[in-house]
Scaffold this motif. Sequence first.
Motif, PDB file in Angstrom:
ATOM      1  N   GLY A  66      38.156  62.108  56.151  1.00 12.07           N
ATOM      2  CA  GLY A  66      38.281  61.166  57.262  1.00 12.07           C
ATOM      3  C   GLY A  66      37.411  59.934  57.107  1.00 12.07           C
ATOM      4  N   LEU A  67      36.727  59.808  55.953  1.00 11.49           N
ATOM      5  CA  LEU A  67      35.871  58.650  55.726  1.00 11.49           C
ATOM      6  C   LEU A  67      36.728  57.430  55.403  1.00 11.49           C
ATOM      7  CD1 LEU A  67      33.086  60.298  53.528  1.00 11.49           C
ATOM      8  CD2 LEU A  67      32.980  59.742  55.976  1.00 11.49           C
ATOM      9  N   SER A  68      36.326  56.290  55.913  1.00 19.19           N
ATOM     10  CA  SER A  68      37.099  55.076  55.684  1.00 19.19           C
ATOM     11  C   SER A  68      36.788  54.484  54.313  1.00 19.19           C
ATOM     12  CB  SER A  68      36.788  54.039  56.766  1.00 19.19           C
ATOM     13  OG  SER A  68      35.429  53.649  56.722  1.00 19.19           O
ATOM     14  N   TYR A  69      37.726  53.715  53.800  1.00 23.44           N
ATOM     15  CA  TYR A  69      37.478  52.982  52.565  1.00 23.44           C
ATOM     16  C   TYR A  69      37.964  51.551  52.724  1.00 23.44           C
ATOM     17  CZ  TYR A  69      42.345  54.351  51.461  1.00 23.44           C
ATOM     18  OH  TYR A  69      43.698  54.579  51.493  1.00 23.44           O
ATOM     19  N   ARG A  70      37.345  50.671  51.950  1.00 24.77           N
ATOM     20  CA  ARG A  70      37.623  49.239  52.016  1.00 24.77           C
ATOM     21  C   ARG A  70      38.210  48.753  50.703  1.00 24.77           C
ATOM     22  NH1 ARG A  70      34.411  46.639  56.068  1.00 24.77           N
ATOM     23  NH2 ARG A  70      33.016  48.124  57.105  1.00 24.77           N
ATOM     24  N   MET A  71      38.869  47.621  50.791  1.00 27.92           N
ATOM     25  CA  MET A  71      39.238  46.923  49.573  1.00 27.92           C
ATOM     26  C   MET A  71      38.056  46.035  49.207  1.00 27.92           C
ATOM     27  SD  MET A  71      42.381  44.367  48.747  1.00 27.92           S
ATOM     28  CE  MET A  71      41.902  42.888  47.842  1.00 27.92           C
ATOM     29  N   VAL A  72      37.549  46.193  47.994  1.00 32.91           N
ATOM     30  CA  VAL A  72      36.346  45.467  47.617  1.00 32.91           C
ATOM     31  C   VAL A  72      36.591  44.376  46.585  1.00 32.91           C
ATOM     32  CG1 VAL A  72      34.826  47.388  48.194  1.00 32.91           C
ATOM     33  CG2 VAL A  72      35.717  47.194  45.872  1.00 32.91           C
ATOM     34  N   GLU A  73      37.744  44.434  45.903  1.00 31.58           N
ATOM     35  CA  GLU A  73      37.981  43.437  44.862  1.00 31.58           C
ATOM     36  C   GLU A  73      39.453  43.441  44.466  1.00 31.58           C
ATOM     37  OE1 GLU A  73      36.143  42.167  40.484  1.00 31.58           O
ATOM     38  OE2 GLU A  73      35.865  44.204  41.232  1.00 31.58           O
ATOM     39  N   ALA A  74      39.951  42.288  44.097  1.00 25.77           N
ATOM     40  CA  ALA A  74      41.279  42.175  43.496  1.00 25.77           C
ATOM     41  C   ALA A  74      41.161  41.242  42.301  1.00 25.77           C
ATOM     42  CB  ALA A  74      42.297  41.644  44.497  1.00 25.77           C
ATOM     43  N   THR A  75      41.693  41.676  41.167  1.00 27.26           N
ATOM     44  CA  THR A  75      41.653  40.850  39.955  1.00 27.26           C
ATOM     45  C   THR A  75      43.032  40.869  39.296  1.00 27.26           C
ATOM     46  OG1 THR A  75      40.844  42.737  38.673  1.00 27.26           O
ATOM     47  CG2 THR A  75      39.195  41.189  39.508  1.00 27.26           C
ATOM     48  N   LEU A  76      43.299  39.827  38.530  1.00 24.45           N
ATOM     49  CA  LEU A  76      44.588  39.697  37.852  1.00 24.45           C
ATOM     50  C   LEU A  76      44.368  39.809  36.349  1.00 24.45           C
ATOM     51  CD1 LEU A  76      47.618  39.063  38.375  1.00 24.45           C
ATOM     52  CD2 LEU A  76      47.047  36.651  37.999  1.00 24.45           C
ATOM     53  N   HIS A  77      45.107  40.728  35.711  1.00 31.58           N
ATOM     54  CA  HIS A  77      44.975  40.946  34.272  1.00 31.58           C
ATOM     55  C   HIS A  77      46.239  40.473  33.556  1.00 31.58           C
ATOM     56  CE1 HIS A  77      41.360  43.439  34.827  1.00 31.58           C
ATOM     57  NE2 HIS A  77      41.976  43.881  35.911  1.00 31.58           N
ATOM     58  N   ASP A  78      46.055  39.905  32.379  1.00 29.26           N
ATOM     59  CA  ASP A  78      47.189  39.404  31.608  1.00 29.26           C
ATOM     60  C   ASP A  78      48.079  40.543  31.131  1.00 29.26           C
ATOM     61  OD1 ASP A  78      46.383  36.784  31.893  1.00 29.26           O
ATOM     62  OD2 ASP A  78      45.255  36.763  29.999  1.00 29.26           O
ATOM     63  N   ALA A  79      49.317  40.194  30.818  1.00 23.32           N
ATOM     64  CA  ALA A  79      50.266  41.176  30.300  1.00 23.32           C
ATOM     65  C   ALA A  79      49.826  41.669  28.930  1.00 23.32           C
ATOM     66  CB  ALA A  79      51.651  40.551  30.201  1.00 23.32           C
ATOM     67  N   VAL A  98      40.725  47.195  43.871  1.00 29.34           N
ATOM     68  CA  VAL A  98      39.633  48.172  43.855  1.00 29.34           C
ATOM     69  C   VAL A  98      39.292  48.554  45.288  1.00 29.34           C
ATOM     70  CG1 VAL A  98      37.276  48.654  43.091  1.00 29.34           C
ATOM     71  CG2 VAL A  98      38.737  47.109  41.755  1.00 29.34           C
ATOM     72  N   ILE A  99      39.237  49.863  45.541  1.00 27.73           N
ATOM     73  CA  ILE A  99      38.840  50.374  46.850  1.00 27.73           C
ATOM     74  C   ILE A  99      37.559  51.185  46.696  1.00 27.73           C
ATOM     75  CG2 ILE A  99      41.196  50.373  47.746  1.00 27.73           C
ATOM     76  CD1 ILE A  99      41.265  53.404  47.265  1.00 27.73           C
ATOM     77  N   ALA A 100      36.786  51.257  47.759  1.00 25.69           N
ATOM     78  CA  ALA A 100      35.533  52.026  47.740  1.00 25.69           C
ATOM     79  C   ALA A 100      35.141  52.403  49.156  1.00 25.69           C
ATOM     80  CB  ALA A 100      34.417  51.209  47.091  1.00 25.69           C
ATOM     81  N   ALA A 139      46.399  35.753  48.001  1.00 23.54           N
ATOM     82  CA  ALA A 139      46.825  36.459  49.211  1.00 23.54           C
ATOM     83  C   ALA A 139      46.195  37.850  49.276  1.00 23.54           C
ATOM     84  CB  ALA A 139      48.345  36.563  49.239  1.00 23.54           C
ATOM     85  N   ALA A 140      46.143  38.542  48.137  1.00 23.90           N
ATOM     86  CA  ALA A 140      45.539  39.875  48.120  1.00 23.90           C
ATOM     87  C   ALA A 140      44.052  39.803  48.460  1.00 23.90           C
ATOM     88  CB  ALA A 140      45.726  40.512  46.743  1.00 23.90           C
ATOM     89  N   ARG A 141      43.381  38.765  48.000  1.00 25.08           N
ATOM     90  CA  ARG A 141      41.943  38.644  48.268  1.00 25.08           C
ATOM     91  C   ARG A 141      41.631  38.378  49.730  1.00 25.08           C
ATOM     92  NH1 ARG A 141      40.143  35.318  42.730  1.00 25.08           N
ATOM     93  NH2 ARG A 141      39.729  37.214  41.504  1.00 25.08           N
ATOM     94  N   GLU A 142      42.630  38.063  50.515  1.00 26.06           N
ATOM     95  CA  GLU A 142      42.419  37.930  51.963  1.00 26.06           C
ATOM     96  C   GLU A 142      42.057  39.275  52.598  1.00 26.06           C
ATOM     97  OE1 GLU A 142      45.676  34.277  52.348  1.00 26.06           O
ATOM     98  OE2 GLU A 142      46.124  36.258  53.175  1.00 26.06           O
TER      99      GLU A 142
END
Length: 278
Positions: free
Chosen positions: A251-264, A276-278, A235-238
């Motif tokens: 005022g510069l825009s930023y995007r979501m570029v990646e979502a990853t899942l890390h173990d506990a 990750v945003i950039a 869902a996050a990767r959508e």
Amino acid sequence: MLICLPPSEGKTPAPDGAAPVDLTRLTGAEQLTDRRRSVLDALAAVSARPEATEILGVGASLAAEVARNTELKDAPTAPASHVYTGVLYAAAGLADLPDDAARRAAADVRVFSGLWGAVSPADHIPAYRLSMGVDLPGVGKLATAWRADLAAALDTRAAGDVVVDCRSAAYLAAWKPATTGDAAADWVTVRVVREADGKRTVVSHNAKHTRGVLTGHLLRRSGPAPTSAAELLDAARELDGQVIGTEVGTGLSYRMVEATLHDAATRRGPRTLEVVIA
């Protein structure tokens, strides 16, 4: 899906003439009403003291808000989605959800609070000033005082589901989902990092905004809500590639570029959804 949010520091008072709080109608009333009543009474007593701002850990400029704590039982209320304001709440748009998403929020979002324990966005509450980190005379350290009550209210709700945790440390101390045993949940905290010049750094303001964007997306998207960390990641990767905010100052825009899942990191700890945003 159970989304756990911190409260906003600032709260917007309800319009005059609105009904006062009814503790028996708040979410989790069966498990939380007694504790809510004791904290409410203790807060009113403390807030009437000359040293109230010091006890509550706020600056003298907030003395009027602290004084308002003495009248919370009779103060007007509004849905929590309107009372809580700030970066995360503006980004999530909880106050302006369409009907289906508002119903999902009422069922699937809990806002943690030093005064109420945890409430739904649909619960009617007054504006107040109290942090979970306070050691409240007559009650004690609030995170400790709330721990057993919140477990009674939330452990069963979270069991077998994914918990999307956007809270800060003070509110984490009041309730942590079980990750083992019959009441185990798929517990996932949300971490936001900024990528620039090949380096990734943890951010603050942008993190609140991004968690709010993710919350709003999870509530508004079509289809069933995620029930596992893997489904949450999908869902996050959508949001990959979407502009989700603007930088303060530039005022510069930023995007979501990646979502990853890390173990506990530990057996009883949460997994981490890194955005990750950039």
